[in-house]
Design a protein around this motif. Structure first.
Motif, PDB file in Angstrom:
ATOM      1  N   UNK A 148      34.342-119.552  78.802  1.00 58.54           N
ATOM      2  CA  UNK A 148      34.020-119.083  77.465  1.00 58.54           C
ATOM      3  C   UNK A 148      34.866-117.851  77.153  1.00 58.54           C
ATOM      4  N   UNK A 149      34.844-117.425  75.899  1.00 59.79           N
ATOM      5  CA  UNK A 149      35.584-116.233  75.495  1.00 59.79           C
ATOM      6  C   UNK A 149      34.657-115.020  75.488  1.00 59.79           C
ATOM      7  N   UNK A 150      35.154-113.919  75.998  1.00 58.23           N
ATOM      8  CA  UNK A 150      34.402-112.667  75.943  1.00 58.23           C
ATOM      9  C   UNK A 150      35.176-111.674  75.087  1.00 58.23           C
ATOM     10  N   UNK A 151      34.512-111.149  74.045  1.00 56.59           N
ATOM     11  CA  UNK A 151      35.106-110.164  73.156  1.00 56.59           C
ATOM     12  C   UNK A 151      34.559-108.786  73.493  1.00 56.59           C
ATOM     13  N   UNK A 152      35.456-107.845  73.726  1.00 55.95           N
ATOM     14  CA  UNK A 152      35.060-106.470  74.003  1.00 55.95           C
ATOM     15  C   UNK A 152      36.001-105.538  73.245  1.00 55.95           C
ATOM     16  N   UNK A 153      35.825-104.228  73.421  1.00 54.57           N
ATOM     17  CA  UNK A 153      36.668-103.275  72.720  1.00 54.57           C
ATOM     18  C   UNK A 153      35.955-102.675  71.529  1.00 54.57           C
ATOM     19  N   UNK A 154      36.730-102.275  70.525  1.00 54.47           N
ATOM     20  CA  UNK A 154      36.175-101.588  69.358  1.00 54.47           C
ATOM     21  C   UNK A 154      36.821-102.103  68.087  1.00 54.47           C
ATOM     22  N   UNK A 155      35.987-102.488  67.122  1.00 56.25           N
ATOM     23  CA  UNK A 155      36.492-102.979  65.847  1.00 56.25           C
ATOM     24  C   UNK A 155      35.669-104.144  65.332  1.00 56.25           C
ATOM     25  N   UNK A 156      36.208-104.813  64.313  1.00 58.63           N
ATOM     26  CA  UNK A 156      35.527-105.957  63.697  1.00 58.63           C
ATOM     27  C   UNK A 156      36.076-107.257  64.273  1.00 58.63           C
ATOM     28  N   UNK A 157      35.169-108.209  64.461  1.00 61.72           N
ATOM     29  CA  UNK A 157      35.501-109.534  64.987  1.00 61.72           C
ATOM     30  C   UNK A 157      34.939-110.574  64.031  1.00 61.72           C
ATOM     31  N   UNK A 158      35.771-111.518  63.597  1.00 59.16           N
ATOM     32  CA  UNK A 158      35.333-112.581  62.682  1.00 59.16           C
ATOM     33  C   UNK A 158      35.201-113.884  63.466  1.00 59.16           C
ATOM     34  N   UNK A 159      34.008-114.480  63.418  1.00 53.86           N
ATOM     35  CA  UNK A 159      33.782-115.759  64.085  1.00 53.86           C
ATOM     36  C   UNK A 159      33.497-116.829  63.037  1.00 53.86           C
ATOM     37  N   UNK A 160      33.734-118.081  63.419  1.00 54.37           N
ATOM     38  CA  UNK A 160      33.492-119.203  62.510  1.00 54.37           C
ATOM     39  C   UNK A 160      32.557-120.200  63.174  1.00 54.37           C
ATOM     40  N   UNK A 161      31.844-120.948  62.339  1.00 52.29           N
ATOM     41  CA  UNK A 161      30.902-121.946  62.838  1.00 52.29           C
ATOM     42  C   UNK A 161      31.203-123.288  62.192  1.00 52.29           C
ATOM     43  N   UNK A 162      30.599-124.336  62.745  1.00 56.08           N
ATOM     44  CA  UNK A 162      30.667-125.669  62.141  1.00 56.08           C
ATOM     45  C   UNK A 162      29.368-125.854  61.368  1.00 56.08           C
ATOM     46  N   UNK A 163      29.448-125.773  60.042  1.00 52.21           N
ATOM     47  CA  UNK A 163      28.248-125.773  59.218  1.00 52.21           C
ATOM     48  C   UNK A 163      27.773-124.352  58.974  1.00 52.21           C
ATOM     49  N   UNK A 164      26.525-124.205  58.547  1.00 51.35           N
ATOM     50  CA  UNK A 164      25.958-122.893  58.288  1.00 51.35           C
ATOM     51  C   UNK A 164      25.750-122.120  59.577  1.00 51.35           C
ATOM     52  N   UNK A 165      25.641-120.800  59.449  1.00 56.79           N
ATOM     53  CA  UNK A 165      25.466-119.951  60.624  1.00 56.79           C
ATOM     54  C   UNK A 165      24.204-119.107  60.457  1.00 56.79           C
ATOM     55  N   UNK A 166      23.419-119.040  61.517  1.00 58.99           N
ATOM     56  CA  UNK A 166      22.166-118.297  61.536  1.00 58.99           C
ATOM     57  C   UNK A 166      22.217-117.252  62.637  1.00 58.99           C
ATOM     58  N   UNK A 167      21.856-116.013  62.297  1.00 56.11           N
ATOM     59  CA  UNK A 167      21.778-114.937  63.285  1.00 56.11           C
ATOM     60  C   UNK A 167      20.329-114.720  63.673  1.00 56.11           C
ATOM     61  N   UNK A 168      20.051-114.797  64.966  1.00 55.54           N
ATOM     62  CA  UNK A 168      18.711-114.559  65.486  1.00 55.54           C
ATOM     63  C   UNK A 168      18.755-113.347  66.415  1.00 55.54           C
ATOM     64  N   UNK A 169      18.004-112.300  66.080  1.00 55.06           N
ATOM     65  CA  UNK A 169      17.948-111.095  66.900  1.00 55.06           C
ATOM     66  C   UNK A 169      16.746-111.168  67.819  1.00 55.06           C
TER      67      UNK A 169
END
Length: 211
Positions: free
Chosen positions: A117-138
């Protein structure tokens, strides 16, 4: 994406749709030869785009993923991280570091996400894309949320997940159509997509003529 003079961003190969004339685009091998190989393990292309504003005037770039769906902007502050499914990375500020991480043989086989899998680290903004709608669950500490295989997009580095049978019995899991699911345990955020690429491919297959 709006870029100030001298500012640059990274994007997935072929992500650029349109841009102002003061923006240049260059293909780069992120992390050298070894980095290129690791990116192929995660389902990404070997090269990334570097989009840079070469002037002092404001610049603008439009980017888009290959799959139809939503986008989400994740903030990294230098101490947090996110794990991304294959194909979820679209673009990021130059301060974001992308690496391939192994999730083990059993998770790779049963989760549907692959061995790396991909691991994103560091500092700044990251844009991700989904297939269909995207839901954020905290998720709160210790809270568990169950996600069907193929619907995970990204999750905080603090979130742990286990792959388990959807039902208590093997036959019940298979006949329900769910098979294995991912039990995500907080704290952290989980991003879920409304469409499953494998299920969609199966639906398309019925319309393809066979000999």
């Amino acid at each position: 994406l709006t870029l100030n003079g001298g500012e640059q961003v990274k994007a997935e190969s072929d992500a650029m749709v349109s841009m102002t004339s003061n923006i240049s685009v260059e293909g780069k091998a992120e992390g050298g030869v070894f980095g290129m190989l690791k990116r192929t393990f995660t389902g990404e292309s070997m090269f990334m785009q570097t989009l840079k504003n070469n002037s002092s005037a404001l610049g603008e770039v439009h980017v888009a993923p290959s799959e139809p769906g939503d986008l989400a902007v994740l903030e990294l502050n230098g101490s947090n991280s996110y794990i991304l499914q294959k194909g979820a990375f679209l673009a990021s500020e130059s301060g974001i570091i992308m690496n391939a991480v192994s999730q083990g043989v059993m998770k790779g086989l049963l989760s549907g996400e692959g061995f790396f899998l991909q691991k994103a680290s560091g500092k700044g903004k990251l844009v991700i894309s989904s297939f269909g709608g995207i839901l954020k669950k905290t998720l709160a500490p210790g809270e568990t949320w169950i996600v069907d295989n193929g619907h995970l997009v990204a999750w905080s580095g603090t979130v742990n997940y286990e792959v388990k049978k959807a039902s208590s019995g093997i036959m019940s899991s298979l006949t329900s159509g769910e098979g294995f699911v991912c039990h995500c345990k907080g704290p952290g955020d989980v991003y879920i997509q409304s469409r499953n690429p494998s299920s969609f491919a199966g639906w398309i297959r019925q319309f393809i003529p066979t000999k």
